[in-house]
Design a protein around this motif. Structure first.
Motif, PDB file in Angstrom:
ATOM      1  N   PRO A 186       0.795  -1.232   0.000  1.00  0.00           N
ATOM      2  CA  PRO A 186       0.000   0.000   0.000  1.00  0.00           C
ATOM      3  C   PRO A 186       0.823   1.277   0.000  1.00  0.00           C
ATOM      4  CG  PRO A 186      -0.959  -1.571   1.503  1.00  0.00           C
ATOM      5  CD  PRO A 186       0.309  -2.197   0.995  1.00  0.00           C
ATOM      6  N   THR A 187       1.860   1.308   0.791  1.00  0.00           N
ATOM      7  CA  THR A 187       2.606   2.562   0.915  1.00  0.00           C
ATOM      8  C   THR A 187       3.319   2.957  -0.376  1.00  0.00           C
ATOM      9  OG1 THR A 187       4.372   1.242   1.880  1.00  0.00           O
ATOM     10  CG2 THR A 187       2.965   2.468   3.389  1.00  0.00           C
ATOM     11  N   ALA A 188       3.526   2.002  -1.254  1.00  0.00           N
ATOM     12  CA  ALA A 188       4.191   2.314  -2.518  1.00  0.00           C
ATOM     13  C   ALA A 188       3.370   3.300  -3.342  1.00  0.00           C
ATOM     14  CB  ALA A 188       4.428   1.032  -3.315  1.00  0.00           C
ATOM     15  N   PHE A 189       2.073   3.299  -3.064  1.00  0.00           N
ATOM     16  CA  PHE A 189       1.174   4.208  -3.768  1.00  0.00           C
ATOM     17  C   PHE A 189       1.662   5.652  -3.694  1.00  0.00           C
ATOM     18  CE2 PHE A 189      -2.401   7.170  -3.769  1.00  0.00           C
ATOM     19  CZ  PHE A 189      -3.147   6.786  -4.872  1.00  0.00           C
ATOM     20  N   TYR A 190       2.143   6.016  -2.511  1.00  0.00           N
ATOM     21  CA  TYR A 190       2.523   7.414  -2.273  1.00  0.00           C
ATOM     22  C   TYR A 190       3.721   7.855  -3.099  1.00  0.00           C
ATOM     23  CZ  TYR A 190      -0.707   7.278   1.654  1.00  0.00           C
ATOM     24  OH  TYR A 190      -1.826   7.162   2.424  1.00  0.00           O
ATOM     25  N   ARG A 191       4.457   6.913  -3.644  1.00  0.00           N
ATOM     26  CA  ARG A 191       5.588   7.290  -4.498  1.00  0.00           C
ATOM     27  C   ARG A 191       5.095   7.910  -5.798  1.00  0.00           C
ATOM     28  NH1 ARG A 191       9.861   7.614  -1.350  1.00  0.00           N
ATOM     29  NH2 ARG A 191      10.015   5.816   0.040  1.00  0.00           N
ATOM     30  N   HIS A 192       3.809   7.687  -6.103  1.00  0.00           N
ATOM     31  CA  HIS A 192       3.293   8.142  -7.395  1.00  0.00           C
ATOM     32  C   HIS A 192       2.207   9.203  -7.267  1.00  0.00           C
ATOM     33  CE1 HIS A 192       5.424   4.774  -9.317  1.00  0.00           C
ATOM     34  NE2 HIS A 192       5.095   4.106  -8.224  1.00  0.00           N
ATOM     35  N   PHE A 193       1.366   9.053  -6.240  1.00  0.00           N
ATOM     36  CA  PHE A 193       0.311  10.041  -6.023  1.00  0.00           C
ATOM     37  C   PHE A 193       0.203  10.317  -4.527  1.00  0.00           C
ATOM     38  CE2 PHE A 193      -0.782   7.380  -9.657  1.00  0.00           C
ATOM     39  CZ  PHE A 193      -0.909   8.324 -10.665  1.00  0.00           C
ATOM     40  N   SER A 194      -0.098  11.562  -4.217  1.00  0.00           N
ATOM     41  CA  SER A 194      -0.168  11.918  -2.802  1.00  0.00           C
ATOM     42  C   SER A 194      -1.538  11.623  -2.208  1.00  0.00           C
ATOM     43  CB  SER A 194       0.161  13.397  -2.615  1.00  0.00           C
ATOM     44  OG  SER A 194      -0.820  14.193  -3.234  1.00  0.00           O
TER      45      SER A 194
ATOM     46  N   ILE B 264      -5.818   9.936  -3.367  1.00  0.00           N
ATOM     47  CA  ILE B 264      -6.730   9.412  -4.390  1.00  0.00           C
ATOM     48  C   ILE B 264      -7.248  10.552  -5.266  1.00  0.00           C
ATOM     49  CG2 ILE B 264      -8.947   8.268  -4.764  1.00  0.00           C
ATOM     50  CD1 ILE B 264      -7.565   6.146  -3.695  1.00  0.00           C
ATOM     51  N   ASP B 265      -7.430  11.707  -4.656  1.00  0.00           N
ATOM     52  CA  ASP B 265      -7.883  12.856  -5.441  1.00  0.00           C
ATOM     53  C   ASP B 265      -6.912  13.184  -6.563  1.00  0.00           C
ATOM     54  OD1 ASP B 265     -10.101  13.145  -3.790  1.00  0.00           O
ATOM     55  OD2 ASP B 265      -9.918  15.324  -3.775  1.00  0.00           O
ATOM     56  N   GLU B 266      -5.622  13.152  -6.241  1.00  0.00           N
ATOM     57  CA  GLU B 266      -4.630  13.471  -7.267  1.00  0.00           C
ATOM     58  C   GLU B 266      -4.660  12.423  -8.373  1.00  0.00           C
ATOM     59  OE1 GLU B 266      -0.640  14.505  -5.794  1.00  0.00           O
ATOM     60  OE2 GLU B 266       0.104  13.559  -7.620  1.00  0.00           O
ATOM     61  N   LEU B 267      -4.796  11.172  -7.968  1.00  0.00           N
ATOM     62  CA  LEU B 267      -4.978  10.102  -8.944  1.00  0.00           C
ATOM     63  C   LEU B 267      -6.168  10.438  -9.838  1.00  0.00           C
ATOM     64  CD1 LEU B 267      -5.711   6.350  -8.132  1.00  0.00           C
ATOM     65  CD2 LEU B 267      -5.120   7.403 -10.284  1.00  0.00           C
ATOM     66  N   GLY B 268      -7.261  10.844  -9.210  1.00  0.00           N
ATOM     67  CA  GLY B 268      -8.474  11.161  -9.940  1.00  0.00           C
ATOM     68  C   GLY B 268      -8.254  12.261 -10.964  1.00  0.00           C
ATOM     69  N   LEU B 269      -7.556  13.303 -10.561  1.00  0.00           N
ATOM     70  CA  LEU B 269      -7.317  14.412 -11.486  1.00  0.00           C
ATOM     71  C   LEU B 269      -6.493  13.956 -12.685  1.00  0.00           C
ATOM     72  CD1 LEU B 269      -6.720  17.347  -8.971  1.00  0.00           C
ATOM     73  CD2 LEU B 269      -8.774  16.754 -10.256  1.00  0.00           C
ATOM     74  N   THR B 270      -5.537  13.079 -12.427  1.00  0.00           N
ATOM     75  CA  THR B 270      -4.754  12.526 -13.536  1.00  0.00           C
ATOM     76  C   THR B 270      -5.644  11.756 -14.496  1.00  0.00           C
ATOM     77  OG1 THR B 270      -2.881  12.300 -12.033  1.00  0.00           O
ATOM     78  CG2 THR B 270      -2.761  11.109 -14.119  1.00  0.00           C
ATOM     79  N   LEU B 271      -6.566  10.963 -13.913  1.00  0.00           N
ATOM     80  CA  LEU B 271      -7.473  10.187 -14.759  1.00  0.00           C
ATOM     81  C   LEU B 271      -8.400  11.091 -15.561  1.00  0.00           C
ATOM     82  CD1 LEU B 271      -8.398   7.172 -12.457  1.00  0.00           C
ATOM     83  CD2 LEU B 271      -6.964   7.186 -14.502  1.00  0.00           C
ATOM     84  N   VAL B 272      -8.766  12.212 -14.976  1.00  0.00           N
ATOM     85  CA  VAL B 272      -9.610  13.160 -15.714  1.00  0.00           C
ATOM     86  C   VAL B 272      -8.877  13.629 -16.966  1.00  0.00           C
ATOM     87  CG1 VAL B 272     -10.661  15.454 -15.682  1.00  0.00           C
ATOM     88  CG2 VAL B 272     -10.892  13.967 -13.701  1.00  0.00           C
ATOM     89  N   GLU B 273      -7.635  14.057 -16.767  1.00  0.00           N
ATOM     90  CA  GLU B 273      -6.862  14.530 -17.920  1.00  0.00           C
ATOM     91  C   GLU B 273      -6.738  13.442 -18.978  1.00  0.00           C
ATOM     92  OE1 GLU B 273      -3.165  16.505 -17.143  1.00  0.00           O
ATOM     93  OE2 GLU B 273      -3.960  17.468 -15.331  1.00  0.00           O
ATOM     94  N   GLU B 274      -6.392  12.244 -18.520  1.00  0.00           N
ATOM     95  CA  GLU B 274      -6.256  11.123 -19.438  1.00  0.00           C
ATOM     96  C   GLU B 274      -7.533  10.859 -20.209  1.00  0.00           C
ATOM     97  OE1 GLU B 274      -3.412   7.718 -17.658  1.00  0.00           O
ATOM     98  OE2 GLU B 274      -5.334   7.083 -18.453  1.00  0.00           O
ATOM     99  N   SER B 275      -8.640  10.863 -19.487  1.00  0.00           N
ATOM    100  CA  SER B 275      -9.921  10.560 -20.116  1.00  0.00           C
ATOM    101  C   SER B 275     -10.267  11.580 -21.181  1.00  0.00           C
ATOM    102  CB  SER B 275     -11.029  10.516 -19.056  1.00  0.00           C
ATOM    103  OG  SER B 275     -10.766   9.497 -18.111  1.00  0.00           O
ATOM    104  N   PHE B 276      -9.934  12.824 -20.913  1.00  0.00           N
ATOM    105  CA  PHE B 276     -10.277  13.850 -21.887  1.00  0.00           C
ATOM    106  C   PHE B 276      -9.334  13.848 -23.082  1.00  0.00           C
ATOM    107  CE2 PHE B 276     -13.255  15.362 -18.800  1.00  0.00           C
ATOM    108  CZ  PHE B 276     -14.247  15.927 -19.588  1.00  0.00           C
ATOM    109  N   VAL B 277      -8.166  13.279 -22.912  1.00  0.00           N
ATOM    110  CA  VAL B 277      -7.324  13.052 -24.079  1.00  0.00           C
ATOM    111  C   VAL B 277      -8.051  12.096 -25.018  1.00  0.00           C
ATOM    112  CG1 VAL B 277      -5.203  11.974 -24.904  1.00  0.00           C
ATOM    113  CG2 VAL B 277      -5.134  13.512 -22.936  1.00  0.00           C
ATOM    114  N   SER B 278      -8.634  11.034 -24.458  1.00  0.00           N
ATOM    115  CA  SER B 278      -9.414  10.093 -25.260  1.00  0.00           C
ATOM    116  C   SER B 278     -10.592  10.790 -25.928  1.00  0.00           C
ATOM    117  CB  SER B 278      -9.931   8.951 -24.379  1.00  0.00           C
ATOM    118  OG  SER B 278      -8.855   8.174 -23.903  1.00  0.00           O
TER     119      SER B 278
END
Lengths: 216, 216
Positions: free
Chosen positions: A48-56, A58-72
């Motif tokens: 679980p803690t490895a998650f923090y190496r990439h996103f601080s 879940i919200d930040e993860l979400g924002l990344t997914l938003v950008e990605e989705s809109f690229v599609s």
DNA sequence: CGTTTCAGTGTACGAATGTTCACTGACTTT
DNA sequence: AAAGTCAGTGAACATTCGTACACTGAAACG
């Protein structure tokens, strides 16, 4: 070193992608809100803690997914713009535009289930920050679509406001159909029916807009 | 006994309502999925296990809320049907229909924030059972709306299929506006803008449908 | 009035959550 | 070859979760 070796940054990017994919997959039932950091980590196969190496968060993860989705989504819009060149009459152009748009929608939704579902879902549900981001992006897409529409012959009469209202209607309707298409992905008959509905609505809306100024 | 006394069934119904209201309130941010039995219980002021006296699961709570929300939505539809009787021309009738519908939408969304937001949210997010229920109810509403539209003079040319496609478009657009109205509830200027957008779209769509058969 | 019903209580439990902290060891850099 | 970086580990924590169980006491009932 030579070729099979994997540089450290590559490894990191790979797990980052795995996290994004896992989050997209896991949030498919229920929104981002019902997504736990630990679930994602387990799915990816890291602690679980490895998650923090990439996103601080879940919200930040979400924002990344938003950008990605809109690229599609923008890729879909781009595809929708390329129409067959053999249009002679204005009416043929109309139908060509509608067909091209809906075909592009069906094709892209087929290839990108997750992103389109993500947009439809998090638009209204999902953490406030994510919802806001989706709303903002949708507004941008509507503007983009409005300038596209403005290029259609016969659209000169429309005001900028009219164009935005029209674009908003189209985007809303198409997002609804995208979601329906995802649900029906396994049933080709159903997919065809939804596509036909989308086509009919697009025609209705464009015809309505064409005869617009004659009323108000 | 006389008047202040509260029968047992009344008390039960009261807490049941309190639970439903609390659930509606708490799920306002994030979907039903991010709603814990314990949160609801705490909000209501009862012990967690008391929840089970009224609902066997959050899903069942959700299904009840779906029914409730659609009672509100149908009430809006009913209101939208009552239009001013002083319509002489076909065009005046048209505008009256549009105005009445949008006014009804704005008024009911204002009074019933929670229910409309609930529908918009759980339509795409939310537990599968709830999502399915919302989808089913929306389909019923679309049929209902289709028969309403069929009563508009000049609509005789439309097939049943056309009517459903049209109703689907309208319902989808109006749900989107309902959600926007809820978000903008505190800013009257914004509310007015959304209402105007809704009016414009409704006119566009109806005009489009009127000139419909001339194309396909 | 005695008995039954049942909405709500209180305790207890195992499981899952987010976040902390010190760590390890393979890759990168010097 | 030595030193440093940093993606991923693993244990520990305080909370929160759903749910099982035995209970209480006031309203409903015969």
């Amino acid at each position: 070193m030579t070729e099979t070796a994997e540089t450290r940054t590559e490894r990191k990017e790979r797990t980052r992608r795995a996290i994004l994919d896992a989050a997209l997959r896991l949030s498919a039932d229920g929104s981002l809100g019902v997504l736990s950091l630990r679930q994602v980590a387990k799915e990816v196969g890291v602690v679980p803690t490895a998650f923090y190496r990439h996103f601080s968060s879940i919200d930040e993860l979400g924002l990344t997914l938003v950008e990605e989705s809109f690229v599609s989504l923008r890729a879909m819009l781009r595809d929708a713009r390329t129409i067959a060149p053999d249009v002679d009459s204005a009416q043929a152009l109309f139908l060509a535009i509608v067909d091209s748009s809906v075909s592009s929608l069906v094709a892209h939704v087929h290839d990108d289930h997750a992103h389109f579902r993500f947009i439809a879902r998090e638009r209204f549900a999902g953490p406030p920050a994510v919802r806001e981001a989706v709303g903002h992006q949708l507004q941008l897409v509507e503007r983009e679509l409005a300038t596209d529409i403005a290029r259609i012959p016969g659209s000169e009469q429309w005001s900028g406001e009219d164009l935005l209202v029209l674009a908003n209607l189209i985007v809303t309707a198409m997002i609804g159909h995208a979601e329906a298409l995802v649900d029906a992905a396994a049933r080709p008959r159903e997919v065809a029916r939804i596509a036909e509905t989308a086509r009919a609505q697009l025609r209705m809306v464009l015809i309505g807009a064409l005869n617009w100024r004659s009323v108000s």
